[in-house]
Design a protein around this motif. Sequence first.
Motif, PDB file in Angstrom:
ATOM      1  N   PHE A  56      -8.256   4.165  -7.984  1.00 38.41           N
ATOM      2  CA  PHE A  56      -7.047   3.753  -8.723  1.00 38.41           C
ATOM      3  C   PHE A  56      -6.329   2.612  -8.022  1.00 38.41           C
ATOM      4  O   PHE A  56      -5.621   1.838  -8.657  1.00 38.41           O
ATOM      5  CB  PHE A  56      -6.120   4.950  -8.946  1.00 38.41           C
ATOM      6  CG  PHE A  56      -5.632   5.634  -7.694  1.00 38.41           C
ATOM      7  CD1 PHE A  56      -6.419   6.556  -7.023  1.00 38.41           C
ATOM      8  CD2 PHE A  56      -4.371   5.358  -7.183  1.00 38.41           C
ATOM      9  CE1 PHE A  56      -5.971   7.185  -5.860  1.00 38.41           C
ATOM     10  CE2 PHE A  56      -3.907   5.983  -6.037  1.00 38.41           C
ATOM     11  CZ  PHE A  56      -4.717   6.896  -5.364  1.00 38.41           C
ATOM     12  N   MET A  57      -6.512   2.453  -6.725  1.00 39.06           N
ATOM     13  CA  MET A  57      -5.901   1.328  -6.013  1.00 39.06           C
ATOM     14  C   MET A  57      -6.559   0.021  -6.455  1.00 39.06           C
ATOM     15  O   MET A  57      -5.882  -0.988  -6.675  1.00 39.06           O
ATOM     16  CB  MET A  57      -6.054   1.514  -4.507  1.00 39.06           C
ATOM     17  CG  MET A  57      -5.280   2.703  -3.960  1.00 39.06           C
ATOM     18  SD  MET A  57      -3.507   2.506  -4.344  1.00 39.06           S
ATOM     19  CE  MET A  57      -2.814   3.852  -3.400  1.00 39.06           C
TER      20      MET A  57
ATOM     21  N   PHE B  14       1.338   2.891 -10.687  1.00 37.75           N
ATOM     22  CA  PHE B  14       1.743   4.066 -11.460  1.00 37.75           C
ATOM     23  C   PHE B  14       2.964   4.644 -10.781  1.00 37.75           C
ATOM     24  O   PHE B  14       3.414   4.115  -9.767  1.00 37.75           O
ATOM     25  CB  PHE B  14       0.605   5.100 -11.513  1.00 37.75           C
ATOM     26  CG  PHE B  14       0.313   5.803 -10.201  1.00 37.75           C
ATOM     27  CD1 PHE B  14      -0.280   5.141  -9.131  1.00 37.75           C
ATOM     28  CD2 PHE B  14       0.641   7.149 -10.028  1.00 37.75           C
ATOM     29  CE1 PHE B  14      -0.552   5.793  -7.929  1.00 37.75           C
ATOM     30  CE2 PHE B  14       0.369   7.810  -8.825  1.00 37.75           C
ATOM     31  CZ  PHE B  14      -0.229   7.128  -7.775  1.00 37.75           C
TER      32      PHE B  14
ATOM     33  N   GLY C 239       0.794  -1.234   0.000  1.00 40.40           N
ATOM     34  CA  GLY C 239       0.000   0.000   0.000  1.00 40.40           C
ATOM     35  C   GLY C 239       0.813   1.263   0.000  1.00 40.40           C
ATOM     36  O   GLY C 239       0.344   2.296  -0.487  1.00 40.40           O
ATOM     37  N   VAL C 240       2.012   1.215   0.571  1.00 39.10           N
ATOM     38  CA  VAL C 240       2.848   2.420   0.603  1.00 39.10           C
ATOM     39  C   VAL C 240       4.287   2.063   0.220  1.00 39.10           C
ATOM     40  O   VAL C 240       4.725   0.917   0.371  1.00 39.10           O
ATOM     41  CB  VAL C 240       2.861   3.102   1.997  1.00 39.10           C
ATOM     42  CG1 VAL C 240       1.483   3.678   2.338  1.00 39.10           C
ATOM     43  CG2 VAL C 240       3.346   2.168   3.085  1.00 39.10           C
ATOM     44  N   THR C 241       5.009   3.074  -0.196  1.00 40.57           N
ATOM     45  CA  THR C 241       6.398   2.897  -0.638  1.00 40.57           C
ATOM     46  C   THR C 241       7.299   2.222   0.405  1.00 40.57           C
ATOM     47  O   THR C 241       8.012   1.272   0.062  1.00 40.57           O
ATOM     48  CB  THR C 241       6.976   4.271  -1.068  1.00 40.57           C
ATOM     49  OG1 THR C 241       6.305   4.651  -2.266  1.00 40.57           O
ATOM     50  CG2 THR C 241       8.476   4.219  -1.293  1.00 40.57           C
TER      51      THR C 241
ATOM     52  N   ALA D 188       3.991   3.939  -5.312  1.00 36.02           N
ATOM     53  CA  ALA D 188       4.197   4.670  -6.563  1.00 36.02           C
ATOM     54  C   ALA D 188       5.430   5.572  -6.605  1.00 36.02           C
ATOM     55  O   ALA D 188       5.508   6.471  -7.434  1.00 36.02           O
ATOM     56  CB  ALA D 188       2.937   5.472  -6.885  1.00 36.02           C
ATOM     57  N   THR D 189       6.396   5.356  -5.719  1.00 38.74           N
ATOM     58  CA  THR D 189       7.663   6.078  -5.862  1.00 38.74           C
ATOM     59  C   THR D 189       8.425   5.471  -7.041  1.00 38.74           C
ATOM     60  O   THR D 189       8.497   4.244  -7.169  1.00 38.74           O
ATOM     61  CB  THR D 189       8.500   5.958  -4.568  1.00 38.74           C
ATOM     62  OG1 THR D 189       7.752   6.518  -3.490  1.00 38.74           O
ATOM     63  CG2 THR D 189       9.832   6.692  -4.697  1.00 38.74           C
TER      64      THR D 189
ATOM     65  N   TYR E 203       7.503  12.072   2.038  1.00 40.36           N
ATOM     66  CA  TYR E 203       8.160  10.763   1.837  1.00 40.36           C
ATOM     67  C   TYR E 203       8.206  10.484   0.341  1.00 40.36           C
ATOM     68  O   TYR E 203       7.756  11.322  -0.452  1.00 40.36           O
ATOM     69  CB  TYR E 203       7.470   9.668   2.651  1.00 40.36           C
ATOM     70  CG  TYR E 203       6.179   9.104   2.106  1.00 40.36           C
ATOM     71  CD1 TYR E 203       5.062   9.902   1.889  1.00 40.36           C
ATOM     72  CD2 TYR E 203       6.067   7.739   1.827  1.00 40.36           C
ATOM     73  CE1 TYR E 203       3.880   9.356   1.414  1.00 40.36           C
ATOM     74  CE2 TYR E 203       4.883   7.188   1.357  1.00 40.36           C
ATOM     75  CZ  TYR E 203       3.798   8.004   1.149  1.00 40.36           C
ATOM     76  OH  TYR E 203       2.640   7.471   0.682  1.00 40.36           O
TER      77      TYR E 203
ATOM     78  N   LEU F 214       4.616   8.572  -9.464  1.00 44.72           N
ATOM     79  CA  LEU F 214       4.288   9.992  -9.298  1.00 44.72           C
ATOM     80  C   LEU F 214       4.897  10.864 -10.393  1.00 44.72           C
ATOM     81  O   LEU F 214       4.233  11.778 -10.895  1.00 44.72           O
ATOM     82  CB  LEU F 214       4.690  10.477  -7.900  1.00 44.72           C
ATOM     83  CG  LEU F 214       3.557  10.425  -6.863  1.00 44.72           C
ATOM     84  CD1 LEU F 214       2.332  11.230  -7.329  1.00 44.72           C
ATOM     85  CD2 LEU F 214       3.134   9.009  -6.563  1.00 44.72           C
TER      86      LEU F 214
ATOM     87  N   PRO G   1       6.878   9.192  -2.539  1.00 46.97           N
ATOM     88  CA  PRO G   1       6.044   9.661  -3.652  1.00 46.97           C
ATOM     89  C   PRO G   1       5.850  11.176  -3.647  1.00 46.97           C
ATOM     90  O   PRO G   1       5.770  11.799  -4.722  1.00 46.97           O
ATOM     91  CB  PRO G   1       4.701   8.937  -3.435  1.00 46.97           C
ATOM     92  CG  PRO G   1       4.729   8.462  -2.026  1.00 46.97           C
ATOM     93  CD  PRO G   1       6.161   8.260  -1.659  1.00 46.97           C
TER      94      PRO G   1
ATOM     95  N   PHE H  79       0.154  16.706  -3.604  1.00 46.15           N
ATOM     96  CA  PHE H  79       0.108  15.237  -3.556  1.00 46.15           C
ATOM     97  C   PHE H  79      -0.024  14.812  -2.098  1.00 46.15           C
ATOM     98  O   PHE H  79       0.803  15.208  -1.262  1.00 46.15           O
ATOM     99  CB  PHE H  79       1.365  14.555  -4.124  1.00 46.15           C
ATOM    100  CG  PHE H  79       1.428  13.109  -3.668  1.00 46.15           C
ATOM    101  CD1 PHE H  79       0.668  12.142  -4.299  1.00 46.15           C
ATOM    102  CD2 PHE H  79       2.165  12.741  -2.541  1.00 46.15           C
ATOM    103  CE1 PHE H  79       0.654  10.819  -3.828  1.00 46.15           C
ATOM    104  CE2 PHE H  79       2.147  11.425  -2.070  1.00 46.15           C
ATOM    105  CZ  PHE H  79       1.397  10.461  -2.715  1.00 46.15           C
TER     106      PHE H  79
HETATM  107  C1  DHB Z   1       1.727   5.871  -2.293  1.00 47.69           C
HETATM  108  C2  DHB Z   1       0.599   5.678  -1.510  1.00 47.69           C
HETATM  109  C3  DHB Z   1      -0.615   6.193  -1.921  1.00 47.69           C
HETATM  110  O1  DHB Z   1      -1.731   6.018  -1.185  1.00 47.69           O
HETATM  111  C4  DHB Z   1      -0.715   6.914  -3.119  1.00 47.69           C
HETATM  112  O2  DHB Z   1      -1.912   7.417  -3.477  1.00 47.69           O
HETATM  113  C5  DHB Z   1       0.409   7.101  -3.893  1.00 47.69           C
HETATM  114  C6  DHB Z   1       1.633   6.582  -3.487  1.00 47.69           C
HETATM  115  C7  DHB Z   1       3.034   5.329  -1.852  1.00 47.69           C
HETATM  116  O3  DHB Z   1       3.270   5.238  -0.637  1.00 47.69           O
HETATM  117  O4  DHB Z   1       3.867   5.001  -2.707  1.00 47.69           O
END
Ligand code: DHB
Length: 368
Positions: free
Chosen positions: A281-282, A121, A80-82, A105-106, A149, A123, A151, A201
């Motif tokens: 989008f998730m 995707f 869910g997160v980078t 999405a980083t 952080y 950023l 993204p 963002f």
């Molecule tokens: C990330 C998490 C998100 O919820 C998002 O919308 C975009 C990027 C991330 O942590 O990479």
Amino acid sequence: VLAQDKFKIGLILPMTGQQASTGRQIEAAARLYMAQNGDTVAGKKIELIIKDDAATPDQTKRLAQELVVNEKVNVLGGFGVTPAALAAAPIATQSKTPLVVMAAATSSITEASPYIVRTSFTLPQVSVSLADWAPKNGIKKVVTLVSDYGPGIDAEKYFKDRLTFNGGQVVEQLRVPLRSPDFAPFLQKVRDIKPDALFVFVPSGAGAAVMKQFLERGLDKAGIKLIATGDVTDDDQLNDMGDGALGVVTSHHYSAAHPSAMNKKFVEAFEKANKGMRPNFMAVGGYDGMRVIYEALKATKGQGGGDALLAAMKGQIFESPRGKIFIDAQTRDIVQDVYLRKVERKNGQLYNVEFDVIKDVKDPGKAK
Ligand code: DHB
């Protein structure tokens, strides 16, 4: 079912905590994909295992280890997160397990392991298009506000570089903490600077708070436009943001209002299976991630190990609910169309309505 006749997919997702909407959306999408495509592929019975890491990287790492060592999963997915994706990357490399990033999405994530494939995707991919649009639409002087952080730093940099290239100017760059952010003091500062627009963002789930405080502080009435990546006008929350969101322009790779036959069917089936919840989008990253895994299993006839599955994931081209997508075989990252959208009311509901498209966008972070 004998162990050798099973194919295990282990998804690590934030099912609790600040990022829980991401986990909820991706789980629903993965289950929808399985309901539509069956749970037997190339003679293997697919088993979906979902683990909650609450978006905490040390938990992600422990769970990835458990899934690989104890459950002997064939593929890891979710993230869910980078920081979660980065924490699991070494485990994918050591165990030669393909790892499908469906959310994070980083840009640099795909470089953290040769076993990573991405269906979400990046950023940079979505930010540059907005920086092309803005100066052509009277927006020259911009303040950026991003989550502090990976993204957010990517969005800030790629938006600024492209806007500057186009003759615009970023006059202030603000970074807000990821955990329990308080946007108020930052927005007050933006009000005082009075730029043409504020570019934002924040990750999925935090957009509604930004929108609310932007309006409460009267930034719109002060003549400051809000522009953002589509993470802010998240389809998971958009309908609750109210008329104040009308007219907000964003760039992103997916809108629930994307006018294709495939997307209409996807949104309808998703809402039906989930008490009216609109896919964001998730969800699409999760749905397409499952497609990439299923097709890799088919292509390897159920006989492949991690390396064979990975090879069969690279280069896949197919139609997604978002439009045509492509997993670049060199970078293992996604190539896709990016849309400019405006929030409009349609049939009584708020949607990100697409008004322009930039075709086949690669991650600019890989262009070095
Ligand atoms: C990330 C998490 C998100 O919820 C998002 O919308 C975009 C990027 C991330 O942590 O990479």
